[in-house]
Design an enzyme around this catalytic site. Structure first.
Site, short mmCIF file in Angstrom:
data_model
loop_
_atom_site.label_atom_id
_atom_site.label_comp_id
_atom_site.label_asym_id
_atom_site.label_seq_id
_atom_site.Cartn_x
_atom_site.Cartn_y
_atom_site.Cartn_z
N GLU A 104 0.81 -1.22 0.00
CA GLU A 104 0.00 0.00 0.00
C GLU A 104 0.85 1.28 0.00
O GLU A 104 0.31 2.37 -0.18
CB GLU A 104 -0.96 -0.02 1.20
N GLU A 136 6.61 -21.78 7.97
CA GLU A 136 7.01 -20.90 9.07
C GLU A 136 8.05 -21.54 9.98
O GLU A 136 8.69 -20.87 10.78
CB GLU A 136 5.78 -20.52 9.90
#
Length: 313
Positions: free
Chosen positions: A88, A119
Site C-alpha cells: 500500500e 514458518e
C-alpha cells in the site's frame, strides 16, 4: 512435541478465556458483541508500546533518508499483514516498490494458501534476507503473534548480522523474537475469542502498529503536507480526482487555477501546490522541493509562504 505443547501453553496468545466459552451457544448478535468487546482492548494495548513504535519510526526514517529500505518478514497472518502494508506504500506515498518490502514464509503462494511448515524454517528466514542483500541502511521487522515463529526469528537474526536495525513485533511479552531484535514491540492483547486464533486481536494489533510505522515514517520523510497525501500517484480516475481535491484543499485556489497548476506540474500534487502557494513555475517548484529533500513545508518556507492560503485559514 511435549516441549512445544508446554511452551505454547504459557503464551497469552494461546490462552483459553472462559469469558468466551458460550460463543457457540449465544445468538449471533451476542456473539458479535463478545468479539467487539474483546477488540475494544486492542488500541489500549497498542498505546502501551507507543514509545517503542516512535523509536522504530525514527530509526527507519533516518535510514530511509540515506536510501535504506523497510523490510517486513513473517509467516501466515503476520506475513500477509506485512505484505499488505508494503503493497500500500507505492500508491499512497509514491514510493518505489523496492523501498518497503513484505516477505512471507512460503513466498507469494502463501498469500492465498496456507503453506504448511513454511514458518518452521529459520534457514528460510536467513535465505530471504540474504537474497535481498540487506545492509546497515535497512530495517528488518520480524512479525509474529506468538513471538516464536522460526522464519521471523531467522530473518531478524540474519539481518542483525548484516548490520540492519531490527525490530521484533509480537503479541507476547518477553518473546524470543523480541529478544532476537534490537527493538522489541510487544503488544500484549491477551487471549483470543477463539483460543489461539491470532488473526483476530493479535492480527488487529499488528495491523495498527504496521500502519503507524509505515505512515509516520512517510510523514517524517515529507510525503505529506499537513495531513494531506501530497505524494500520491494519480494512477486512476479516483486518484486523479483526489489529487485535484488535495491541491484545492491545500491552496484554496480557484478551480481553473488548480487545473492549470496540475497540468503544468504533470499531475504532481506537491509541485502543483508549490506552484500555487509559491507563485513560481513548475521547474522552480521542483528545484526548491529537491533542495529540501521533497519536504513541501520546508520548500514553501524557502519560497516565503507558510501555506497561509489554506482554504480553512
Amino acid at each position: 512435541m511435549t516441549g512445544l505443547r508446554e511452551s505454547l501453553g504459557s503464551l497469552a496468545t494461546e490462552a483459553v478465556d472462559p469469558a468466551f466459552e458460550a460463543l457457540d451457544a449465544v445468538d449471533t448478535l451476542e456473539a458479535a458483541r463478545m468479539m467487539n468487546q474483546a477488540d475494544a482492548g486492542v488500541a489500549a494495548a497498542v498505546e502501551r508500546v507507543l514509545p517503542q513504535v516512535a523509536r522504530a519510526v525514527d530509526e527507519v526514517t533516518s535510514r530511509m533518508r540515506r536510501g535504506g529500505r523497510l523490510v517486513y518478514a513473517g509467516a501466515g497472518t503476520a506475513g500477509r499483514l506485512g505484505v499488505l502494508d508494503a503493497s500500500e506504500c507505492p500508491p499512497t506515498f509514491d514510493t518505489d516498490p523496492a523501498c518497503v518490502v513484505g516477505l512471507i514464509a512460503g513466498g507469494e503462494r502463501a498469500l492465498t494458501t496456507a503453506v504448511e511448515g513454511a514458518e518452521d524454517s529459520r534457514v528460510e528466514g536467513f535465505r530471504v534476507v540474504d537474497e535481498l542483500a540487506v545492509d546497515e541502511l535497512d530495517t528488518v521487522v520480524g512479525i509474529s503473534a506468538s513471538g516464536r515463529t522460526p522464519y521471523a526469528i531467522g530473518a531478524v537474526e540474519r539481518a542483525a548480522v548484516r548490520g540492519c536495525f531490527t525490530v521484533g513485533l509480537a503479541c507476547n511479552a518477553g518473546s524470543d523474537l523480541g529478544r532476537a531484535a534490537e527493538l522489541a514491540i510487544e503488544v500484549v492483547v491477551g487471549p483470543e475469542v477463539i483460543a489461539g486464533s491470532t488473526r483476530l486481536k493479535a492480527g488487529t494489533a499488528q495491523k495498527l502498529v504496521l500502519n503507524m510505522i509505515s505512515t509516520l515514517t512517510m510523514v517524517r520523510l515529507g510525503k505529506t503536507y499537513q495531513n494531506l497525501m501530497v505524494d500520491l500517484r494519480a494512477t486512476n480516475e479516483k486518484l486523479a480526482a483526489r489529487s485535484w481535491r488535495i491541491v484545492r484543499e491545500a491552496t484554496g485556489a480557484a478551480d481553473a487555477d488548480v487545473d492549470r497548476a496540475l497540468a503544468e506540474a504533470d499531475g504532481e500534487v506537491k509541485t502543483a501546490i508549490a506552484v500555487l502557494l509559491g507563485g513560481v513555475g513548475a521547474g522552480e517548484a521542483r528545484r526548491r522541493l529537491d533542495a529540501h529533500g521533497g519536504v513541501l513545508r520546508d520548500a514553501l518556507t524557502d519560497l516565503g509562504t507558510q501555506g497561509e492560503h489554506h482554504a480553512h485559514h
